[in-house]
Design a protein around this motif. Structure first.
Motif, PDB file in Angstrom:
ATOM      1  N   THR A  16      -4.155  -0.885   1.210  1.00 46.85           N
ATOM      2  CA  THR A  16      -5.362  -0.314   0.610  1.00 46.85           C
ATOM      3  C   THR A  16      -5.507   1.138   1.030  1.00 46.85           C
ATOM      4  O   THR A  16      -5.418   1.474   2.217  1.00 46.85           O
ATOM      5  CB  THR A  16      -6.612  -1.106   1.046  1.00 46.85           C
ATOM      6  OG1 THR A  16      -6.447  -2.466   0.644  1.00 46.85           O
ATOM      7  CG2 THR A  16      -7.868  -0.533   0.384  1.00 46.85           C
ATOM      8  N   ASN A  60     -11.529   2.285  -4.312  1.00 45.01           N
ATOM      9  CA  ASN A  60     -10.433   2.052  -3.372  1.00 45.01           C
ATOM     10  C   ASN A  60      -9.180   1.742  -4.177  1.00 45.01           C
ATOM     11  O   ASN A  60      -9.221   1.012  -5.168  1.00 45.01           O
ATOM     12  CB  ASN A  60     -10.741   0.880  -2.446  1.00 45.01           C
ATOM     13  CG  ASN A  60     -11.660   1.271  -1.313  1.00 45.01           C
ATOM     14  OD1 ASN A  60     -11.763   2.431  -0.961  1.00 45.01           O
ATOM     15  ND2 ASN A  60     -12.344   0.285  -0.744  1.00 45.01           N
ATOM     16  N   GLU A  62      -5.615  -0.085  -4.474  1.00 46.78           N
ATOM     17  CA  GLU A  62      -4.959  -1.251  -3.868  1.00 46.78           C
ATOM     18  C   GLU A  62      -3.533  -1.351  -4.394  1.00 46.78           C
ATOM     19  O   GLU A  62      -3.300  -1.365  -5.606  1.00 46.78           O
ATOM     20  CB  GLU A  62      -5.757  -2.506  -4.203  1.00 46.78           C
ATOM     21  CG  GLU A  62      -5.222  -3.759  -3.552  1.00 46.78           C
ATOM     22  CD  GLU A  62      -6.082  -4.962  -3.890  1.00 46.78           C
ATOM     23  OE1 GLU A  62      -5.595  -5.854  -4.615  1.00 46.78           O
ATOM     24  OE2 GLU A  62      -7.249  -5.007  -3.438  1.00 46.78           O
TER      25      GLU A  62
END
Length: 816
Positions: A16, A60, A62
């Motif tokens: 991440t 975020n 990933e």
């Protein structure tokens, strides 16, 4: 946790990238192979090699890698993945920061067959054994296996190949061709793997139990020593099966699909597990989140309340409207045994996104009167929203430049992760429109449009902000009035609400042009509006009339410049001497003006007459009628006594058909019977007069007048007179004594000082030897003097105009 964190999740590795760290940066992600070569990741490579890149939790980033991805380093029960991240603030990647991250994960024991349904690819891996072939692999068709062998034998020089079984044909691809077509193929010591992008040409959409599957039926051949071995590498993944009912997500997956169970005659569930973001959840954890997992005879069903823990809302835009979608990353792991494969593990990763739902924004306004600020709060927004510009009076202004227009923007964040924006603007900013409301109230109207962008989808939407605040800060204009012998004067001090108000007398707009036409005075210096109207004017009201005088009133209304609604009324009333209405001239001519009173407003002044009704007015206005006649005409009566001769007449008004006047104004002129008049004469034989220098006392006056008509001087009560730089001053110098027509007044020198003493310094000459000062930036202007009732000897007066100035030394203003 830093900018990069990793997590092992079964046969997957998740890395991440923190949105907070990588925000507003350009990124390139590469996968590093066992030789240290970095392979830049794109969509094709990701789906071919077992990588997935998605956004989660409001930007975020990933990265997920399969244990059998192309560049994984496989060791005993361990796989290692290394990625390289380049981050830069510019798209050319100059001065990029490089992050190298390597992570290792233990993988679980492999099942004979493992199927993975990722968001961008399907993956099947099987043991390197030759399973028992099945005659009817496709129902009602010839078997797939037997025809495949001749094709494999025909390519003995190749390492391996794959045969795709489609209803109309079978297609064989060598490994290089399959790789070029986007397929991922790999072998380990114990397994054969096929990875298929959802965009592959050989994919079929097949319906099973009402659910659509993306399916590929294939056989993969590989050589082991002198043998050609073949395995069944069929794979199928559900592409729909999601419904939304009563604020609940319902995800249904059929069990034992014929697509994956060809040749098997018996099935037995071994395990059904589910979770979020590849984290398996226990029954207790599911219950706490109000998830429901049902394992029925033919299908597995998951029910997730929209908004439940594990998912999150993200911003969505539809037709320019701001809204949100709830998104959750579910996964389902189903293991079963059958009499063909033994144990099969089917892992499905499902990104679910609910339909668009419009979100109502709240706009609140608070005014800080002490600071004269308006604060507008707009929200609440999800964290993936950014304010990028404001449209102010039709012009789009980026947020950093808004301060130049008087706008400050602030972002505030709430405990639940949402945020709002505060727009702060001065009440006195040009774009804030002010309008008088009532009494001491003003409204301040703000009309601005906020433009937003969402991350990472770059959708845009706009929020119009139209807000009105009522503030008790209105200062209304005030007025004072006074009269002199011939005029009514009204001086109005401006407030802060009447900048666009217009002066009206009744319904007549008093413009500078209209005032000049009627010989009125109208002046506005920005702080004061001054109006002067002569006593005899058609725009005055005459309210009563007796021997003490006539009452005249000026009523003025300030109206709104747009709506013409009445805003403020002013009035001034004065009594004038009756003598202002009559002139008894020495030659026997009488000039009489009759005025129409308010109580007789319906009278037509043109129908006023004298006693002799044939005598009509010489001059008519709406409210006055002026007669000029000789005392021996128009029915004038004459009376005598020992000292005077009296002439009397009446101004009358008769209504049609009625001989009784409804209006009567009696006037009288007195003339002295005996009067001594001094007559000057001189003999024609006298010599012509000559000018000789001499000395004596002269009575002079210096007056300051209000305008260049020189009809109204400033009274003593009006001093000191306030004037602005470059505003005109009108001076008049008059010879009062002696009253000799042979004399002419000539000005020699005239100067200004900084105090009341004529000898003080500094001084500035206004006239030099009777002429203007040539060094003046604004030279003195002389005005001609003509004969009138006030001016009997024009040669006794001199009039000149000077522009207002002040004394300075360098850049410093000198004061007394």
């Amino acid at each position: 946790t830093g900018p990069v964190s990793s997590e092992c999740l079964g046969n997957f590795l998740r890395i991440t990238l923190s949105a907070e760290y990588f925000e507003d940066k350009y990124l390139f992600i590469s996968v590093v192979d066992q030789s240290g070569i970095a392979w830049e990741l794109d969509e094709v490579m990701a789906s071919q090699c077992g990588y997935t890149v998605t956004y989660s939790n409001w930007s975020n980033i990933e990265f997920r890698a399969s244990a059998l991805s192309c560049h994984s380093l496989l060791e005993t029960d361990l796989f290692i993945v290394t990625i390289q991240i380049k981050a830069s603030h510019t798209p050319d990647m100059k001065n990029a920061t490089i992050h190298l991250t390597s992570a290792s994960c233990h993988y679980a024991p492999w099942s004979p067959r493992e199927l993975v349904c990722e968001s961008n690819y399907m993956e099947v891996s099987v043991r390197r054994e030759v399973p028992q072939t099945v005659k009817d692999f496709i129902q009602d068709e010839l078997g797939d296996w037997t025809p495949a062998f001749p094709e494999a034998k025909a390519e003995e020089s190749s390492i391996w190949q794959i045969v795709f079984h489609q209803p109309e044909e079978k297609k064989a691809l060598l490994v290089n061709d399959a790789w070029s077509a986007g397929y991922g193929l790999n072998t380990t010591d114990t397994r054969v793997l096929l990875r298929i992008p959802y965009t592959a040409e050989q994919i079929q959409l097949v319906e099973d139990q009402g659910i659509t599957f993306s399916a590929v039926r294939s056989s993969t051949f590989y050589k082991q020593q002198w043998m050609i071995l073949m395995v069944d590498t069929a794979v199928a993944c559900p592409v729909d099966g999601v419904d939304y009912t009563n604020k609940t997500i319902i995800w249904t997956v059929p069990k034992y699909s014929q697509l994956l169970s060809a040749g098997a005659t018996s099935h037995k569930d071994v395990c059904v597990e589910a979770g979020v973001d590849l984290h398996k959840l226990s029954a207790k954890e599911m219950a706490s989140r109000k998830y429901v997992l049902s394992n029925d005879l033919n299908a597995i069903t998951m029910k997730i309340p929209i908004g439940a823990e594990g998912g999150y809302y993200k911003t969505s835009v539809s037709s320019g409207q701001y809204g949100a979608k709830y998104t959750i990353n579910l996964f389902l792991e189903h293991q079963w045994e059958d009499d063909k494969w033994g144990l099969t593990k089917h892992t499905i990763i499902k990104d679910i996104e609910t339909p668009f739902e419009e979100v109502e924004l709240t706009i609140t306004t608070k005014s800080n009167l002490s600071m004269r600020l308006m604060n507008v709060t707009v929200g609440a927004f999800l964290p993936d929203v950014e304010l990028v510009n404001l449209t102010i009076e039709g012009a789009a202004v980026p947020v950093p430049e808004a301060v130049q227009h008087g706008y400050l923007t602030y972002e505030i964040r709430y405990a639940n992760g949402s945020k709002a924006y505060i727009i702060q603007v001065s009440l006195d900013a040009p774009s804030v429109k002010k309008e008088y409301l009532r009494a001491d109230m003003r409204t301040y109207a703000l009309n601005v449009t906020l433009a937003f962008i969402t991350h990472p989808t770059s959708e845009t939407f706009a929020v119009p902000v139209i807000t009105v605040s009522a503030v008790k800060d209105a200062v209304l204009p005030s007025g004072r009035g006074f009269c002199d012998g011939r005029n009514l004067h009204l001086v109005i001090t401006h407030g802060n609400v009447d900048q666009n108000w217009l002066p009206f007398i009744s319904d007549w707009h008093l413009t500078p042009e209209a005032a000049q036409k009627y010989n009125y005075s109208l002046r506005d210096n920005g702080t004061h509006l001054a109006i002067s109207v002569p006593f005899l004017s058609s725009h005055l009201n005459y309210e009563d009339f007796d021997t003490s005088g006539i009452k005249a009133s000026l009523h003025l209304t300030l109206k709104d410049g747009v709506t013409l609604a009445d805003r403020k009324d002013f009035s001034i009333s004065c009594r004038f001497s009756p003598s202002e209405l009559i002139q008894c001239l020495p030659n026997g001519t009488v000039v009489i003006t009759a005025v129409k009173l308010v109580e007789a407003a319906d009278l037509d002044t043109s129908l006023f007459v004298l006693r002799d009704r044939q005598c009509k007015p010489n001059l008519v206005t709406e409210k006055t009628a002026t007669f000029k006649f000789n005392v021996n005409t128009c029915g004038t009566n004459r009376k005598f006594n020992s000292t005077t001769m009296t002439y009397e007449n009446d101004v009358l008004y008769f209504r049609p058909g009625n001989d009784t006047p409804v209006y009567q104004l009696k006037f009288v002129c007195w003339y002295a019977i005996r009067q001594t008049v001094d007559i000057q004469y001189e003999s024609k034989k006298n010599p012509l007069p000559s000018i000789k220098p001499g000395f004596g006392s002269l009575a002079l006056s210096l007056k300051l007048f209000k305008d260049k008509s020189y009809s109204e001087p400033y009274e003593e009560s009006e001093y000191p007179v306030v004037k602005y730089l470059r505003e005109a001053l009108y001076f008049e110098v008059e010879l009062l004594q002696p009253k000799d027509a042979r004399l002419e007044l000539n000005l020699d020198d005239c100067w200004a000082t900084n105090s009341q003493s004529q000898d003080s310094l500094p001084q500035w000459p206004i006239l030099i030897n009777g002429c203007e000062n040539s060094e003046d930036s604004y030279k003195t202007i002389f005005h001609k003097v003509d004969y009138n009732l006030r001016v009997k000897f024009p040669q006794h007066l001199k009039r000149f105009e000077v522009r207002m100035f002040t004394f300075v030394q360098g850049t410093t203003l000198l004061q007394e």
